[in-house]
Design a protein around this motif. Structure first.
Motif, mmCIF file in Angstrom:
data_model
loop_
_atom_site.group_PDB
_atom_site.id
_atom_site.type_symbol
_atom_site.label_atom_id
_atom_site.label_comp_id
_atom_site.label_asym_id
_atom_site.label_seq_id
_atom_site.Cartn_x
_atom_site.Cartn_y
_atom_site.Cartn_z
ATOM 1 N N ARG A 113 0.874 -1.178 0.000
ATOM 2 C CA ARG A 113 0.000 0.000 0.000
ATOM 3 C C ARG A 113 0.906 1.222 0.000
ATOM 4 N NH1 ARG A 113 -4.582 -0.483 4.185
ATOM 5 N NH2 ARG A 113 -5.537 -1.633 2.489
ATOM 6 N N ASP A 120 -4.271 6.917 -2.430
ATOM 7 C CA ASP A 120 -3.706 5.685 -1.883
ATOM 8 C C ASP A 120 -3.938 4.549 -2.873
ATOM 9 O OD1 ASP A 120 -2.853 6.904 0.480
ATOM 10 O OD2 ASP A 120 -4.827 6.639 1.417
ATOM 11 N N GLU A 122 -2.816 0.266 -4.039
ATOM 12 C CA GLU A 122 -2.375 -1.061 -3.622
ATOM 13 C C GLU A 122 -1.808 -1.770 -4.840
ATOM 14 O OE1 GLU A 122 -6.053 -2.747 -2.282
ATOM 15 O OE2 GLU A 122 -6.005 -1.656 -0.382
ATOM 16 N N CYS A 136 -6.766 2.140 -3.329
ATOM 17 C CA CYS A 136 -6.993 1.397 -2.086
ATOM 18 C C CYS A 136 -8.479 1.113 -1.906
ATOM 19 C CB CYS A 136 -6.497 2.201 -0.884
ATOM 20 S SG CYS A 136 -4.766 1.917 -0.544
#
Length: 187
Positions: A113, A120, A122, A136
Motif C-alpha cells: 500500500r 492511496d 495497492e 486502495c
C-alpha cells in the motif's frame, strides 16, 4: 526475440553421430576454411596460402580427449549449455521501500500500500502471478501491468505503474493539465 546462447557455456554438441562432450569454454563459432598449412603459417603468409574451401560459418570445440572437432555450423543439430542464472524474486518489502509504502495482508494476499498525488494505491500479484494495482479498497477496478513476477525488475514495474497512474488515471498532474499542456484561460 532471439535465443541467446553463450558459447563459453556450451557443455555438449549434438552432431549427426550423437552427442559430444565439450571441454568447458572451448566451443566457438567463426568462419572456417580448409588449407594445406597451419593457422600460424597461414596468418603469416606473404603470398596467399592455398585454401581449398571455406568462407562459411563454422564451429570448433575441444572434446573430452583433447581433440578438436570442427565443421560447418549447419551440422550442429543442438547444443546443451549452462542456463543463465534466473533473476531472483525481490521482496514486497523492497517494493514497499521503493514506493515509501508498507506491506499489508489483504484477504490473505501480500499487498504493498502506497500513496501518490494524495491518492492511496495497492499493488499485488494476482493468481496468475501478474502485477496488478488499484486504488486502495477498490479491487473491482484494477489495472494489470502485463508484467510477471519474478522476471520483472523493480524499476520496470515502478516505471509502468507511475506512467499509467499519471497518464491513464490522471493522478499526479495538476487539475486540467494533460500531456504537459496548461489549460488556457477562457475569455
Amino acid at each position: 526475440m532471439s535465443l541467446h546462447i553463450v558459447t563459453t557455456e556450451v557443455r555438449s554438441v549434438l552432431l549427426a553421430d550423437g552427442w559430444h562432450a565439450v571441454t568447458r569454454g572451448s566451443f566457438r563459432v567463426d568462419s572456417y576454411e580448409f588449407s594445406t598449412v597451419g593457422a600460424a603459417e597461414f596468418a603469416q603468409a606473404r603470398e596467399r596460402a592455398p585454401v581449398w574451401s571455406g568462407g562459411g560459418s563454422g564451429f570448433e570445440f575441444e572434446d573430452k580427449d583433447g581433440d578438436l572437432v570442427a565443421g560447418p555450423l549447419s551440422s550442429v543439430l543442438a547444443v546443451s549449455y549452462t542456463a543463465p542464472e534466473k533473476p531472483k524474486a525481490w521482496s514486497f518489502e523492497q517494493l514497499a521501500e521503493k514506493l515509501s509504502g508498507e506491506v499489508v495482508l489483504l484477504d490473505g494476499v501480500e499487498t504493498v500500500r502506497f500513496s501518490h498525488a494524495d491518492q492511496d494505491f495497492e499493488v499485488w500479484l494476482d493468481e496468475a502471478k501478474q502485477w496488478t494495482f488499484a486504488l486502495c479498497g477498490d479491487r473491482e477496478q484494477v489495472w494489470q501491468t502485463g508484467l510477471r513476477e519474478p522476471e520483472t525488475p523493480v524499476y520496470q514495474l515502478l516505471s509502468q505503474m507511475m506512467s499509467e497512474i499519471k497518464g491513464v488515471w490522471g493522478f499526479g498532474r495538476p487539475s486540467g493539465v494533460r500531456d504537459g499542456v496548461e489549460p488556457q484561460p477562457q475569455a
